[in-house]
Motif scaffolding. Structure first.
Motif, PDB file in Angstrom:
ATOM      1  N   TRP A 160       0.836  -1.203   0.000  1.00  0.00           N
ATOM      2  CA  TRP A 160       0.000   0.000   0.000  1.00  0.00           C
ATOM      3  C   TRP A 160       0.873   1.256   0.000  1.00  0.00           C
ATOM      4  O   TRP A 160       0.576   2.234  -0.686  1.00  0.00           O
ATOM      5  CB  TRP A 160      -0.934   0.011   1.210  1.00  0.00           C
ATOM      6  CG  TRP A 160      -2.261  -0.643   0.978  1.00  0.00           C
ATOM      7  CD1 TRP A 160      -2.778  -1.728   1.602  1.00  0.00           C
ATOM      8  CD2 TRP A 160      -3.262  -0.218   0.038  1.00  0.00           C
ATOM      9  NE1 TRP A 160      -4.029  -2.025   1.122  1.00  0.00           N
ATOM     10  CE2 TRP A 160      -4.353  -1.117   0.162  1.00  0.00           C
ATOM     11  CE3 TRP A 160      -3.340   0.815  -0.894  1.00  0.00           C
ATOM     12  CZ2 TRP A 160      -5.506  -1.002  -0.611  1.00  0.00           C
ATOM     13  CZ3 TRP A 160      -4.493   0.925  -1.672  1.00  0.00           C
ATOM     14  CH2 TRP A 160      -5.552   0.039  -1.525  1.00  0.00           C
TER      15      TRP A 160
ATOM     16  N   CYS B 173       1.076   6.506  -6.883  1.00  0.00           N
ATOM     17  CA  CYS B 173      -0.136   7.271  -7.191  1.00  0.00           C
ATOM     18  C   CYS B 173       0.108   8.761  -6.963  1.00  0.00           C
ATOM     19  O   CYS B 173      -0.383   9.605  -7.725  1.00  0.00           O
ATOM     20  CB  CYS B 173      -1.300   6.790  -6.323  1.00  0.00           C
ATOM     21  SG  CYS B 173      -1.981   5.194  -6.825  1.00  0.00           S
TER      22      CYS B 173
ATOM     23  N   LYS C  45      -6.238  -4.574  -9.592  1.00  0.00           N
ATOM     24  CA  LYS C  45      -6.691  -3.698  -8.512  1.00  0.00           C
ATOM     25  C   LYS C  45      -5.742  -2.515  -8.352  1.00  0.00           C
ATOM     26  O   LYS C  45      -6.171  -1.354  -8.227  1.00  0.00           O
ATOM     27  CB  LYS C  45      -6.773  -4.493  -7.212  1.00  0.00           C
ATOM     28  CG  LYS C  45      -7.202  -3.671  -5.991  1.00  0.00           C
ATOM     29  CD  LYS C  45      -7.236  -4.560  -4.744  1.00  0.00           C
ATOM     30  CE  LYS C  45      -7.565  -3.753  -3.494  1.00  0.00           C
ATOM     31  NZ  LYS C  45      -7.581  -4.610  -2.272  1.00  0.00           N
ATOM     32  N   ALA C  46      -4.440  -2.795  -8.383  1.00  0.00           N
ATOM     33  CA  ALA C  46      -3.450  -1.725  -8.226  1.00  0.00           C
ATOM     34  C   ALA C  46      -3.507  -0.739  -9.392  1.00  0.00           C
ATOM     35  O   ALA C  46      -3.457   0.480  -9.197  1.00  0.00           O
ATOM     36  CB  ALA C  46      -2.050  -2.335  -8.117  1.00  0.00           C
TER      37      ALA C  46
ATOM     38  N   PHE D  58      -6.632   1.502  -9.246  1.00  0.00           N
ATOM     39  CA  PHE D  58      -6.434   2.532  -8.224  1.00  0.00           C
ATOM     40  C   PHE D  58      -5.502   3.624  -8.756  1.00  0.00           C
ATOM     41  O   PHE D  58      -5.740   4.828  -8.586  1.00  0.00           O
ATOM     42  CB  PHE D  58      -5.841   1.879  -6.967  1.00  0.00           C
ATOM     43  CG  PHE D  58      -5.895   2.739  -5.741  1.00  0.00           C
ATOM     44  CD1 PHE D  58      -6.994   2.731  -4.909  1.00  0.00           C
ATOM     45  CD2 PHE D  58      -4.823   3.568  -5.408  1.00  0.00           C
ATOM     46  CE1 PHE D  58      -7.046   3.532  -3.774  1.00  0.00           C
ATOM     47  CE2 PHE D  58      -4.856   4.372  -4.281  1.00  0.00           C
ATOM     48  CZ  PHE D  58      -5.978   4.349  -3.464  1.00  0.00           C
ATOM     49  N   TYR D  59      -4.431   3.200  -9.411  1.00  0.00           N
ATOM     50  CA  TYR D  59      -3.439   4.110  -9.988  1.00  0.00           C
ATOM     51  C   TYR D  59      -4.067   4.998 -11.062  1.00  0.00           C
ATOM     52  O   TYR D  59      -3.852   6.212 -11.089  1.00  0.00           O
ATOM     53  CB  TYR D  59      -2.320   3.257 -10.571  1.00  0.00           C
ATOM     54  CG  TYR D  59      -1.158   3.995 -11.188  1.00  0.00           C
ATOM     55  CD1 TYR D  59      -0.187   4.594 -10.405  1.00  0.00           C
ATOM     56  CD2 TYR D  59      -1.004   4.035 -12.571  1.00  0.00           C
ATOM     57  CE1 TYR D  59       0.910   5.231 -10.976  1.00  0.00           C
ATOM     58  CE2 TYR D  59       0.078   4.668 -13.147  1.00  0.00           C
ATOM     59  CZ  TYR D  59       1.037   5.262 -12.353  1.00  0.00           C
ATOM     60  OH  TYR D  59       2.112   5.890 -12.935  1.00  0.00           O
TER      61      TYR D  59
ATOM     62  N   THR E  96      -6.280   7.739  -9.664  1.00  0.00           N
ATOM     63  CA  THR E  96      -5.507   8.844  -9.109  1.00  0.00           C
ATOM     64  C   THR E  96      -4.992   9.756 -10.215  1.00  0.00           C
ATOM     65  O   THR E  96      -4.985  10.983 -10.077  1.00  0.00           O
ATOM     66  CB  THR E  96      -4.325   8.305  -8.296  1.00  0.00           C
ATOM     67  OG1 THR E  96      -4.801   7.361  -7.339  1.00  0.00           O
ATOM     68  CG2 THR E  96      -3.605   9.423  -7.572  1.00  0.00           C
TER      69      THR E  96
ATOM     70  N   SER F 233     -12.971   4.749 -10.603  1.00  0.00           N
ATOM     71  CA  SER F 233     -11.928   3.837 -11.096  1.00  0.00           C
ATOM     72  C   SER F 233     -11.550   2.764 -10.078  1.00  0.00           C
ATOM     73  O   SER F 233     -11.477   1.589 -10.434  1.00  0.00           O
ATOM     74  CB  SER F 233     -10.690   4.635 -11.514  1.00  0.00           C
ATOM     75  OG  SER F 233     -10.922   5.321 -12.711  1.00  0.00           O
ATOM     76  N   PRO F 234     -11.329   3.113  -8.794  1.00  0.00           N
ATOM     77  CA  PRO F 234     -10.985   2.053  -7.843  1.00  0.00           C
ATOM     78  C   PRO F 234     -12.193   1.367  -7.204  1.00  0.00           C
ATOM     79  O   PRO F 234     -12.034   0.347  -6.543  1.00  0.00           O
ATOM     80  CB  PRO F 234     -10.165   2.798  -6.776  1.00  0.00           C
ATOM     81  CG  PRO F 234     -10.709   4.186  -6.793  1.00  0.00           C
ATOM     82  CD  PRO F 234     -11.125   4.458  -8.200  1.00  0.00           C
TER      83      PRO F 234
ATOM     84  N   SER G 291     -13.336   6.572 -16.436  1.00  0.00           N
ATOM     85  CA  SER G 291     -13.068   5.572 -15.402  1.00  0.00           C
ATOM     86  C   SER G 291     -13.191   4.153 -15.951  1.00  0.00           C
ATOM     87  O   SER G 291     -12.496   3.243 -15.496  1.00  0.00           O
ATOM     88  CB  SER G 291     -14.020   5.761 -14.218  1.00  0.00           C
ATOM     89  OG  SER G 291     -15.336   5.389 -14.550  1.00  0.00           O
TER      90      SER G 291
END
Length: 478
Positions: A22, A29, A148-149, A152-153, A156, A327-328, A382
């Motif tokens: 994380w 991010c 998932k990463a 999230f990226y 951001t 997006s996340p 998104s």
């Protein structure tokens, strides 16, 4: 042949991250958020910069063009450098350069000083961005954890641009130099955090680690010329544009010839024969062309025709930042149920619908009349941006992740330049004079460009819908 995870729903177990993961993800991010707000804030500050430094319109254009040329032109070289010399090392080094030259831009007292600082800042971003992306694509296992990463990226990254529009307006009201000094503070925080949490990236121990100088010079010069030709098309004559773009195409051919013979090529040409990767890059290019072209036209409409202030316009565009939330949160669920290709296709169709809703634009539209399109554009971003990133890097060997990410970001950057240039050209051609009716005709005509761009992107993306069992891994494509 291994199955391509982009074509099927990800599995649920094993998607939670450790504290260190994380921390790494939040640092990366933060860097992509920094790059987004840097560009957005500068867009808002340009009129104040021109007034204070006494820049001509041509010189002011170069403040933006210099960054675009550095960022787009050196991206592929930056991606390969990350693969060869270590991702963390390149990320930290070029983040430091970004910090330094952002500050120097704020201290500029002459136009040429600011232009030079922006060019180096763009080059720094070109090395920093693919290095950061490849840290994610190599540090998180391919499949649900990486998806998932990356989602999230990507959220951001999108949020940085949207937030930057508002922050840029607020900082410019205090003084335009704060648009450059604020990223210095944020860069310093990110740099310290990166040194603490981003894991070391081992350099590949093999003879091929040497740099393909000839290929690097050829592709960098080619992309600089292509981006320059497209980006300056509305500010230069046809002959100049044709010569610049033609020279760029010739150098692209030279690059291909060099890479065919190189013992350690900058880009393995087999990458460009992978269907999913090529579709993701072409779709990303056209999607960026539509998105940035549409956004530019909306800002022109609000500022020129409606006479909205900088701050009013910034807050009006903030709704596009809904993608940072979706997006996340929403996109992973949709990807899990329908797969990346279907989500991308749906996002592109939604974008086309959003742009089409703006076609009957009126001279007295209320914000409530614009809002459905603006929200739909944010949702479409998104849905498309993150999954495109996943597809463009999935199946790529670890030692080529930097190049794969750089290819995608080069496509986005070139698409943005192409979209802005095209909508500007159409807008100017359709505007007979500066009167409000003619301005409105120009906006309406130019709005067809984003519609056409994303429809073409959807058509290209649709070929990926036929693949239900997966594709040959990119590493297997010779």
């Amino acid at each position: 042949m291994s199955q391509n995870l982009a074509s099927r729903p990800p599995e649920s177990p094993g998607t939670s991250f450790t504290g260190r993961e994380w921390g790494t993800l939040l640092v990366l991010c933060g860097a992509i958020f920094l790059e987004g707000i840097d560009v957005a804030m500068l867009n808002i500050a340009l009129p104040s910069i021109r007034a204070d430094l006494g820049l001509s319109t041509g010189s002011l254009q170069w403040v933006m063009s210099a960054y675009v040329l550095g960022y787009g032109g050196f991206m592929l070289l930056g991606g390969r450098a990350a693969d060869l010399f270590g991702r963390r090392q390149m990320f930290v080094l070029w983040l430091s350069v970004f910090l330094l030259f952002s500050g120097l831009g704020g201290l500029a007292t002459e136009g040429w000083m600011l232009i030079a600082a922006r060019f180096v800042t763009g080059v720094a971003a070109a090395f920093m961005t693919p290095a950061g992306l490849s840290v994610i694509t190599t540090g998180f296992a391919e499949g649900p954890r990486r998806n998932k990463a990356l989602l999230f990226y990507s959220g951001t990254a999108a949020g940085g641009f949207s937030v930057g529009l508002v922050v840029g307006g607020l900082l410019t009201s205090v003084g335009w130099r704060w648009v450059f000094f604020a990223p210095v503070v944020l860069s310093a925080v990110i740099l310290l955090a990166a040194l603490a949490v981003v894991p070391e990236s081992p350099r590949p121990e093999r003879p091929e680690r040497r740099v393909d100088v000839a290929g690097g010079v050829a592709i960098t010069t080619a992309i600089v010329l292509l981006v320059l030709g497209v980006e300056r098309a509305t500010h230069a004559g046809f002959a100049w544009t044709a010569l610049t773009v033609g020279a760029g195409l010739v150098l692209l051919a030279v690059f291909v010839a060099v890479e065919r013979r190189a013992a350690a090529p900058l880009i393995r040409l087999g990458l460009l024969r992978c269907g999913p990767l090529v579709r993701a890059n072409l779709s990303g290019l056209l999607f960026a062309a539509g998105f940035f072209g549409f956004q530019f036209l909306v800002v022109l409409y609000l500022r020129e025709l409606r006479d909205w202030s900088t701050l009013q316009t910034s807050f009006a565009m903030l709704v596009l930042g809904v993608d940072a939330v979706l997006s996340p949160v929403l996109t992973p669920r949709l990807v899990g149920r329908f797969g990346n290709q279907r989500v991308i296709f749906g996002g592109l169709l939604l974008a086309a619908s959003a742009y089409a809703l703006f076609l009957p634009l009126g001279a007295d539209w209320t914000y409530a009349m614009m809002l459905p399109s603006l929200i739909a554009v944010g949702v479409a971003f998104s849905l498309a941006y993150g999954p495109l990133t996943i597809v463009a890097t999935e199946g790529v060997a670890e030692d080529e992740q930097g190049v794969a990410g750089a290819l995608l970001y080069t496509s986005f950057q070139f698409g943005a330049a192409l979209g802005l240039s095209t909508v500007t050209a159409v807008n100017v051609a359709a505007t007979a004079s500066g009167s409000p009716p003619d301005l409105l005709d120009g906006y309406r005509a130019a709005l067809w460009v984003p519609v056409a761009a994303v429809l073409l992107a959807a058509l290209i993306s649709a070929f990926g819908l036929r693949t239900t069992k997966g594709n040959v891994p990119v590493a297997a494509v010779a």
